[in-house]
Scaffold this active site. Structure first.
Site, PDB file in Angstrom:
ATOM      1  N   ARG A   1     -33.140  52.670  87.215  1.00  7.55           N
ATOM      2  CA  ARG A   1     -33.952  51.779  86.493  1.00  7.55           C
ATOM      3  C   ARG A   1     -35.409  51.938  86.749  1.00  7.55           C
ATOM      4  O   ARG A   1     -36.316  51.976  85.842  1.00  7.55           O
ATOM      5  CB  ARG A   1     -33.746  50.191  87.186  1.00  7.55           C
ATOM      6  CG  ARG A   1     -34.521  49.108  86.812  1.00  7.55           C
ATOM      7  CD  ARG A   1     -34.656  47.675  87.283  1.00  7.55           C
ATOM      8  NE  ARG A   1     -33.576  47.601  88.189  1.00  7.55           N
ATOM      9  CZ  ARG A   1     -33.446  47.705  89.729  1.00  7.55           C
ATOM     10  NH1 ARG A   1     -34.322  47.929  90.445  1.00  7.55           N
ATOM     11  NH2 ARG A   1     -32.426  47.286  90.204  1.00  7.55           N
TER      12      ARG A   1
ATOM     13  N   TYR B   1     -49.383  38.990  66.003  1.00  3.62           N
ATOM     14  CA  TYR B   1     -47.842  39.307  66.190  1.00  3.62           C
ATOM     15  C   TYR B   1     -47.221  38.042  66.712  1.00  3.62           C
ATOM     16  O   TYR B   1     -47.600  37.680  67.707  1.00  3.62           O
ATOM     17  CB  TYR B   1     -47.256  40.457  66.662  1.00  3.62           C
ATOM     18  CG  TYR B   1     -45.892  40.405  66.669  1.00  3.62           C
ATOM     19  CD1 TYR B   1     -44.961  40.210  65.404  1.00  3.62           C
ATOM     20  CD2 TYR B   1     -45.171  40.373  67.935  1.00  3.62           C
ATOM     21  CE1 TYR B   1     -43.677  40.253  65.667  1.00  3.62           C
ATOM     22  CE2 TYR B   1     -43.763  40.457  67.979  1.00  3.62           C
ATOM     23  CZ  TYR B   1     -42.957  40.379  66.743  1.00  3.62           C
ATOM     24  OH  TYR B   1     -41.654  40.281  66.880  1.00  3.62           O
TER      25      TYR B   1
ATOM     26  N   ASP C   1     -53.455  46.495  71.530  1.00  2.00           N
ATOM     27  CA  ASP C   1     -52.214  46.477  70.834  1.00  2.00           C
ATOM     28  C   ASP C   1     -52.443  47.342  69.899  1.00  2.00           C
ATOM     29  O   ASP C   1     -53.059  47.276  68.626  1.00  2.00           O
ATOM     30  CB  ASP C   1     -51.719  45.308  70.164  1.00  2.00           C
ATOM     31  CG  ASP C   1     -50.381  45.468  69.875  1.00  2.00           C
ATOM     32  OD1 ASP C   1     -49.995  46.324  69.354  1.00  2.00           O
ATOM     33  OD2 ASP C   1     -49.385  44.362  69.649  1.00  2.00           O
TER      34      ASP C   1
HETATM   35  C1  LIG Z   1     -48.327  44.260  66.496  1.00  2.00           C
HETATM   36  C2  LIG Z   1     -46.993  44.023  67.395  1.00  2.00           C
HETATM   37  N1  LIG Z   1     -47.236  44.138  68.792  1.00  2.00           N
HETATM   38  C3  LIG Z   1     -45.990  43.946  69.388  1.00  2.00           C
HETATM   39  C4  LIG Z   1     -44.637  43.851  68.779  1.00  2.00           C
HETATM   40  C5  LIG Z   1     -43.573  43.557  69.516  1.00  2.00           C
HETATM   41  O1  LIG Z   1     -42.793  44.721  69.554  1.00  2.00           O
HETATM   42  P1  LIG Z   1     -41.150  44.943  69.795  1.00  2.00           P
HETATM   43  O2  LIG Z   1     -40.750  44.248  68.483  1.00  2.00           O
HETATM   44  O3  LIG Z   1     -40.787  46.303  69.974  1.00  2.00           O
HETATM   45  O4  LIG Z   1     -40.609  44.105  70.824  1.00  2.00           O
HETATM   46  C6  LIG Z   1     -44.694  44.103  67.384  1.00  2.00           C
HETATM   47  C7  LIG Z   1     -43.420  43.768  66.663  1.00  2.00           C
HETATM   48  O5  LIG Z   1     -43.618  43.508  65.481  1.00  2.00           O
HETATM   49  C8  LIG Z   1     -45.897  44.157  66.399  1.00  2.00           C
HETATM   50  O6  LIG Z   1     -45.935  44.048  65.240  1.00  2.00           O
END
Ligand SMILES: Cc1ncc(COP(=O)(O)O)c(C=O)c1O
Length: 386
Positions: free
Chosen positions: A53, A105, A177
């Site tokens: 882990r 998102y 992000d």
């Molecule tokens: C901009 C963005 N951030 C975070 C995520 C979340 O990632 P995951 O689907 O790998 O959990 C996504 C998923 O579509 C995304 O488009």
């Protein structure tokens, strides 16, 4: 040249950074260390690995690779992008406040509002494209700015450098992000961000065969805390998935070049199409944040959203299902072109009035332009939109 030389060009880093021939066999590809534990010579005497882990050599190679691509010192990988976001939120305490974009998102919005709001974290969803707005929301409880840029799905661009200046002045953590841009197009740490977050499910993995998240930082203290959270709460990715992303990264630069080339052609084609009302793509000079995009990104990527002139949701559904090269599916950033209806799919967890306020209307479709031949992609759009 050392394999992890930070002066290496991006393309070379994508292939070599973080990766060493396997010490036991010389295998050039990092093996999939499919093990849950490691044999110890005596209690506490081991080869640096105790329990999987916490540490796994395949995951460590991947973390070295992603850190190098983001010009960061440290990377921690997670079982999904959302798990990586969740780990960042666990840095906070009840009463802390977060400033973030109104267009995010849907899964990030859901995590913030349905889980962390309940634990007493306060979120301000604002227009982050206007950095001057941020200061109005800062108070002694503010701890973090969460910036998604380009944003999903309306392709807004946040000025990372401007946010970083505000974050530094007010002792806040700035998280970017970087999923939509990928480290090929944008390196937020270079612009002053404290943490870069990736859904590695997308461009990093690149082949729609794995779900994974990553956090990169240059701050040793933050790294220590994030690694502690990973090991303590257990959202670790498996070795097979780590291998798949490591393998995907080796062609990231080539894939991104084609995503950008195809993305530009598709955006230009759609812009002149009589059935399209609006095209969201930061490469257009008239995009409201084009100048910032040009400054902080090396190209504009393959993510495009369109608003149809026909407002009917039934006709939007019909169109979404009529493609042959594009597949109707959630996710993005893979080699294959995908089409998505955010209002019912990726952003379905955001209340209708809120999502419509930021442009996620029922007649909006999001395209993840893949790396197929551009003629086939355009022909597919033509037949679907005829
Ligand atoms: C901009 C963005 N951030 C975070 C995520 C979340 O990632 P995951 O689907 O790998 O959990 C996504 C998923 O579509 C995304 O488009």
């Amino acid at each position: 040249m050392a394999k992890n030389d930070s002066s290496m060009k991006f393309d070379t880093k994508a292939i070599h950074a973080g990766v060493q021939p396997d010490p036991s066999t010389g295998a050039i590809m990092t093996p999939i260390y499919q093990t849950s534990t490691y044999v110890q010579e005596a209690p506490g005497v081991n080869k640096g690995y105790g329990y999987a882990r916490g540490k796994n050599p395949t995951r460590e190679a991947l973390q070295g690779s992603i850190a190098a691509l983001e010009n960061g010192k440290h990377c921690v990988c997670f079982s999904s992008g959302v798990a990586a976001t969740d780990a960042v939120m666990k840095l906070l305490s009840p009463g802390d406040e977060v400033i973030t974009g109104a267009d995010l998102y849907g899964g990030t919005y859901r995590l913030f509002t349905e889980i962390y709001q309940k634990f007493g974290i306060i979120f301000h969803f604002i227009d982050l494209t206007n950095a001057d707005m941020i200061s109005q929301y800062i108070n002694p409880n503010t701890k973090l700015i969460w910036a998604e840029t380009p944003s999903n799905p309306t392709m807004n661009i946040v000025d990372i450098h401007a946010c970083a200046k505000i974050a530094k002045t007010n002792d806040l953590i700035l998280v970017a992000d970087n999923t939509f841009a990928s480290p090929f197009l944008q390196n937020p740490l270079n612009l002053g961000a404290d943490i870069v977050m990736h859904s590695a499910t997308k461009y990093l993995g690149g082949h729609s065969d794995v779900v994974m998240g990553a956090l990169v930082t240059n701050n040793a203290q933050l790294h220590e805390k994030l690694y502690f959270i990973l090991n303590t709460t257990g959202a670790n990715p498996g070795p097979m998935d780590s291998f798949l992303v490591l393998r995907g990264i080796k062609t990231l630069h080539l894939r991104m070049e084609r995503h950008c080339f195809n993305g530009r052609k598709v955006a230009e084609y759609l812009k002149q199409h009589p059935k399209i009302e609006k095209v969201y793509w930061p490469g257009f000079p008239e995009h409201p944040n084009h100048a910032i995009a040009k400054k902080q990104m090396s190209d504009f990527g393959g993510m495009i959203s369109i608003v149809l002139k026909d407002k009917s949701i039934e006709n939007t559904y019909k169109l979404a299902s009529s493609f042959k090269v594009f597949s109707l599916a959630e996710s993005l950033g893979g080699v294959e072109s995908l089409i998505n209806h955010p209002a019912t799919m990726t952003h379905g967890s955001i209340p209708k009035e809120l999502r419509e306020k930021v442009g996620v209307v029922d007649n909006l479709l999001r395209l993840s332009v893949g790396i197929e031949h551009i003629d086939d992609i355009i022909a597919d759009l033509e037949q679907a939109l005829k």
